[in-house]
Design a protein around this motif. Structure first.
Motif, mmCIF file in Angstrom:
data_model
loop_
_atom_site.group_PDB
_atom_site.id
_atom_site.type_symbol
_atom_site.label_atom_id
_atom_site.label_comp_id
_atom_site.label_asym_id
_atom_site.label_seq_id
_atom_site.Cartn_x
_atom_site.Cartn_y
_atom_site.Cartn_z
ATOM 1 N N ALA A 1 -35.343 -29.052 -36.382
ATOM 2 C CA ALA A 1 -35.687 -27.622 -36.322
ATOM 3 C C ALA A 1 -36.850 -27.274 -37.241
ATOM 4 C CB ALA A 1 -34.464 -26.787 -36.708
ATOM 5 N N ASP A 2 -37.602 -26.238 -36.858
ATOM 6 C CA ASP A 2 -38.697 -25.754 -37.715
ATOM 7 C C ASP A 2 -38.149 -24.921 -38.879
ATOM 8 O OD1 ASP A 2 -40.671 -26.945 -36.201
ATOM 9 O OD2 ASP A 2 -40.839 -25.230 -34.846
ATOM 10 N N GLU A 3 -37.055 -24.198 -38.637
ATOM 11 C CA GLU A 3 -36.482 -23.371 -39.712
ATOM 12 C C GLU A 3 -35.813 -24.262 -40.756
ATOM 13 O OE1 GLU A 3 -34.908 -20.963 -36.012
ATOM 14 O OE2 GLU A 3 -35.395 -23.067 -36.420
ATOM 15 N N ASP A 4 -35.677 -23.720 -41.977
ATOM 16 C CA ASP A 4 -34.961 -24.511 -42.979
ATOM 17 C C ASP A 4 -33.456 -24.298 -42.820
ATOM 18 O OD1 ASP A 4 -34.241 -22.215 -44.396
ATOM 19 O OD2 ASP A 4 -35.927 -22.368 -45.787
ATOM 20 N N PRO A 5 -32.640 -25.178 -43.444
ATOM 21 C CA PRO A 5 -31.191 -25.126 -43.214
ATOM 22 C C PRO A 5 -30.552 -23.777 -43.534
ATOM 23 C CG PRO A 5 -31.764 -27.207 -44.215
ATOM 24 C CD PRO A 5 -33.013 -26.385 -44.224
ATOM 25 N N SER A 6 -31.078 -23.059 -44.542
ATOM 26 C CA SER A 6 -30.457 -21.763 -44.853
ATOM 27 C C SER A 6 -30.642 -20.792 -43.684
ATOM 28 C CB SER A 6 -31.008 -21.185 -46.159
ATOM 29 O OG SER A 6 -32.397 -21.007 -46.066
ATOM 30 N N GLN A 7 -31.794 -20.873 -43.000
ATOM 31 C CA GLN A 7 -32.024 -20.017 -41.828
ATOM 32 C C GLN A 7 -31.143 -20.452 -40.661
ATOM 33 O OE1 GLN A 7 -33.870 -17.135 -41.733
ATOM 34 N NE2 GLN A 7 -32.804 -16.933 -39.763
ATOM 35 N N LEU A 8 -30.988 -21.771 -40.483
ATOM 36 C CA LEU A 8 -30.095 -22.258 -39.418
ATOM 37 C C LEU A 8 -28.673 -21.759 -39.655
ATOM 38 C CD1 LEU A 8 -31.316 -25.975 -39.088
ATOM 39 C CD2 LEU A 8 -31.810 -24.092 -37.522
ATOM 40 N N ARG A 9 -28.271 -21.728 -40.925
ATOM 41 C CA ARG A 9 -26.926 -21.227 -41.260
ATOM 42 C C ARG A 9 -26.806 -19.758 -40.888
ATOM 43 N NH1 ARG A 9 -26.028 -18.294 -45.391
ATOM 44 N NH2 ARG A 9 -27.655 -19.144 -46.731
ATOM 45 N N VAL A 10 -27.823 -18.972 -41.238
ATOM 46 C CA VAL A 10 -27.809 -17.539 -40.904
ATOM 47 C C VAL A 10 -27.746 -17.349 -39.383
ATOM 48 C CG1 VAL A 10 -29.216 -15.423 -40.945
ATOM 49 C CG2 VAL A 10 -28.974 -16.816 -43.027
ATOM 50 N N ASN A 11 -28.501 -18.181 -38.651
ATOM 51 C CA ASN A 11 -28.560 -18.058 -37.181
ATOM 52 C C ASN A 11 -27.185 -18.203 -36.520
ATOM 53 O OD1 ASN A 11 -31.289 -17.946 -37.614
ATOM 54 N ND2 ASN A 11 -31.771 -19.925 -36.683
ATOM 55 N N VAL A 12 -26.311 -19.024 -37.112
ATOM 56 C CA VAL A 12 -25.003 -19.248 -36.461
ATOM 57 C C VAL A 12 -23.897 -18.381 -37.065
ATOM 58 C CG1 VAL A 12 -25.524 -21.598 -35.718
ATOM 59 C CG2 VAL A 12 -24.417 -21.245 -37.933
ATOM 60 N N THR A 13 -24.263 -17.480 -37.985
ATOM 61 C CA THR A 13 -23.243 -16.660 -38.651
ATOM 62 C C THR A 13 -23.280 -15.230 -38.133
ATOM 63 O OG1 THR A 13 -23.602 -18.030 -40.615
ATOM 64 C CG2 THR A 13 -22.310 -16.039 -40.920
ATOM 65 N N SER A 14 -22.416 -14.925 -37.160
ATOM 66 C CA SER A 14 -22.331 -13.545 -36.642
ATOM 67 C C SER A 14 -21.616 -12.683 -37.681
ATOM 68 C CB SER A 14 -21.518 -13.498 -35.353
ATOM 69 O OG SER A 14 -21.916 -14.547 -34.500
ATOM 70 N N PRO A 15 -22.028 -11.418 -37.800
ATOM 71 C CA PRO A 15 -21.346 -10.525 -38.754
ATOM 72 C C PRO A 15 -19.850 -10.439 -38.431
ATOM 73 C CG PRO A 15 -23.344 -9.501 -37.881
ATOM 74 C CD PRO A 15 -23.120 -10.766 -37.097
ATOM 75 N N ASN A 16 -19.046 -10.602 -39.466
ATOM 76 C CA ASN A 16 -17.570 -10.518 -39.344
ATOM 77 C C ASN A 16 -16.979 -11.523 -38.364
ATOM 78 O OD1 ASN A 16 -17.378 -8.440 -41.217
ATOM 79 N ND2 ASN A 16 -17.949 -6.940 -39.642
ATOM 80 N N GLY A 17 -17.720 -12.594 -38.083
ATOM 81 C CA GLY A 17 -17.202 -13.593 -37.136
ATOM 82 C C GLY A 17 -16.466 -14.718 -37.844
ATOM 83 N N THR A 18 -16.164 -15.747 -37.069
ATOM 84 C CA THR A 18 -15.376 -16.877 -37.589
ATOM 85 C C THR A 18 -16.168 -17.680 -38.636
ATOM 86 O OG1 THR A 18 -16.194 -18.263 -35.769
ATOM 87 C CG2 THR A 18 -14.097 -17.134 -35.436
ATOM 88 N N THR A 19 -17.459 -17.871 -38.371
ATOM 89 C CA THR A 19 -18.277 -18.665 -39.299
ATOM 90 C C THR A 19 -18.399 -17.955 -40.637
ATOM 91 O OG1 THR A 19 -19.520 -19.463 -37.393
ATOM 92 C CG2 THR A 19 -20.468 -19.901 -39.545
ATOM 93 N N GLN A 20 -18.575 -16.635 -40.577
ATOM 94 C CA GLN A 20 -18.668 -15.876 -41.836
ATOM 95 C C GLN A 20 -17.383 -16.001 -42.640
ATOM 96 O OE1 GLN A 20 -20.222 -11.815 -41.699
ATOM 97 N NE2 GLN A 20 -19.088 -11.309 -43.561
#
Length: 271
Positions: A218-237
Motif C-alpha cells: 500500500a501507498d499509505e502508511d500502516p497507521s492510515q491503513l488502520r484508520v481505513n478499517v476502523t468504522s466509528p463505534n464498530g467491531t474494530t474500534q
C-alpha cells in the motif's frame, strides 16, 4: 546481480546451516556457478553435498568474498580456518549475531574489509530483511557487493552506525518470533470464542500474512491503513481500544519487548 568477479575469484561460505543454505540457493539461482563456491561445514547437509559446490576442500588463495554464517558459539573454532584470508583482498561478510566488527578485526587484522549483517528467519523463503554496516576498510563498491549477495534472501537496509545493530536485533532480528506469538495468541483467542482449533489458526495465519503484504504494497502508511478499517463505534474500534491502551496495550508491550531484546543483544556482544 553482478556475480562475475565473485564467480572468477570464488566465494567461501563458512557454515551452511539454514541461513547459509538459503543464501547459497539464492546465489545458485542467480547464476553463480557451483564450482565458484567453497563451503566449510563440519556437518554439510545432503542438499549442500548435491549442489556441486566444493565442500571442505582446500580454499582459493584470495576469494572475492568470505561469508561467515556459523552460530556465534562456534565462531571461536571456525575462525582459524579463515584467518589466513584476512588483511588482503577478500571481503568478509558476517551474518553471525552478536559478533562485532572489532572482534573480527582482532582475528583477521585491522586492514580487512568486513561487513556485519543481521538477517532474519524469513530469509529461509527469501522474504527476509537484512541490515548491514561496514568497517572503515570497506569501500562503497564492497558494501554494494554485500547488498547484492544478501538481496538473494530478501530486502536489505544500510545502517549509519554499528551501534544501531542492537536495536535492529530487537526489531527485525528477533521480530519474527513476536509475530509468530501474535498468530498463536490470536488463534487461541478465536478458539476461546468457539472456533475449532484448525479454523482459528488458518484465520490467524492468513490475516497476519495478508495484512503484512498489504502494509508493504500500500501507498499509505500502516497507521492510515488502520484508520481505513476502523468504522466509528464498530467491531474494530472496540478491539483497538483494548490494544491501543496506554499502559497495557501494544505500544507499551512492544516497547518493553524490543528494549529487552536490545539490552540482551548488547550483553551478548560483550561476553
Amino acid at each position: 546481480m553482478d556475480m562475475s568477479r565473485v564467480a572468477e575469484q570464488g566465494l567461501v561460505l563458512l557454515g551452511c546451516g539454514k541461513m547459509g543454505s538459503a543464501m547459497l540457493a539464492g546465489w545458485l539461482d542467480h547464476g553463480l556457478p557451483a564450482s565458484s563456491v567453497w563451503v566449510i561445514d563440519p556437518y554439510p547437509s545432503d542438499w549442500v553435498k548435491s549442489q556441486g559446490v566444493n565442500v571442505n576442500t582446500a580454499l582459493p588463495e584470495t576469494p572475492a568474498v568470505v561469508l561467515v554464517a556459523v552460530k556465534p558459539q562456534m565462531m571461536g573454532e571456525a575462525l582459524p580456518a579463515i584467518q589466513a584470508l584476512g588483511g588482503g583482498g577478500s571481503l568478509f561478510i558476517s551474518v553471525a549475531a552478536g559478533t562485532s566488527l572489532a572482534t573480527f578485526e582482532g582475528v583477521l587484522g585491522q586492514a580487512t574489509p568486513i561487513v556485519r549483517a543481521m538477517p532474519n528467519t524469513p530469509a529461509a523463503i527469501r522474504q527476509g530483511i537484512t541490515a548491514l554496516v561496514g568497517n572503515d576498510n570497506t569501500s562503497d563498491a564492497q558494501i554494494e557487493l554485500a547488498e547484492n549477495l544478501l538481496s538473494a534472501i530478501g530486502e536489505t537496509v544500510r545502517l549509519d552506525d554499528e551501534a544501531q545493530m542492537d536495536a535492529v536485533t530487537g526489531v527485525s532480528g528477533s521480530g519474527p518470533a513476536y509475530v509468530f506469538h501474535l498468530i498463536e495468541a490470536l488463534a487461541q483467542a478465536g478458539e476461546s470464542h468457539g472456533l475449532p482449533h484448525d479454523l482459528a489458526m488458518k484465520l490467524a495465519k492468513s490475516t497476519v500474512a495478508g495484512a503484512g503484504a498489504l502494509a508493504i504494497a500500500a501507498d499509505e502508511d500502516p497507521s492510515q491503513l488502520r484508520v481505513n478499517v476502523t468504522s466509528p463505534n464498530g467491531t474494530t474500534q472496540a478491539a483497538l481500544e483494548v490494544l491501543m491502551h496506554e499502559e497495557e496495550g501494544f505500544p507499551d508491550l512492544l516497547r518493553r519487548a524490543v528494549k529487552a531484546a536490545t539490552e540482551r543483544s548488547k550483553e551478548l556482544s560483550r561476553e
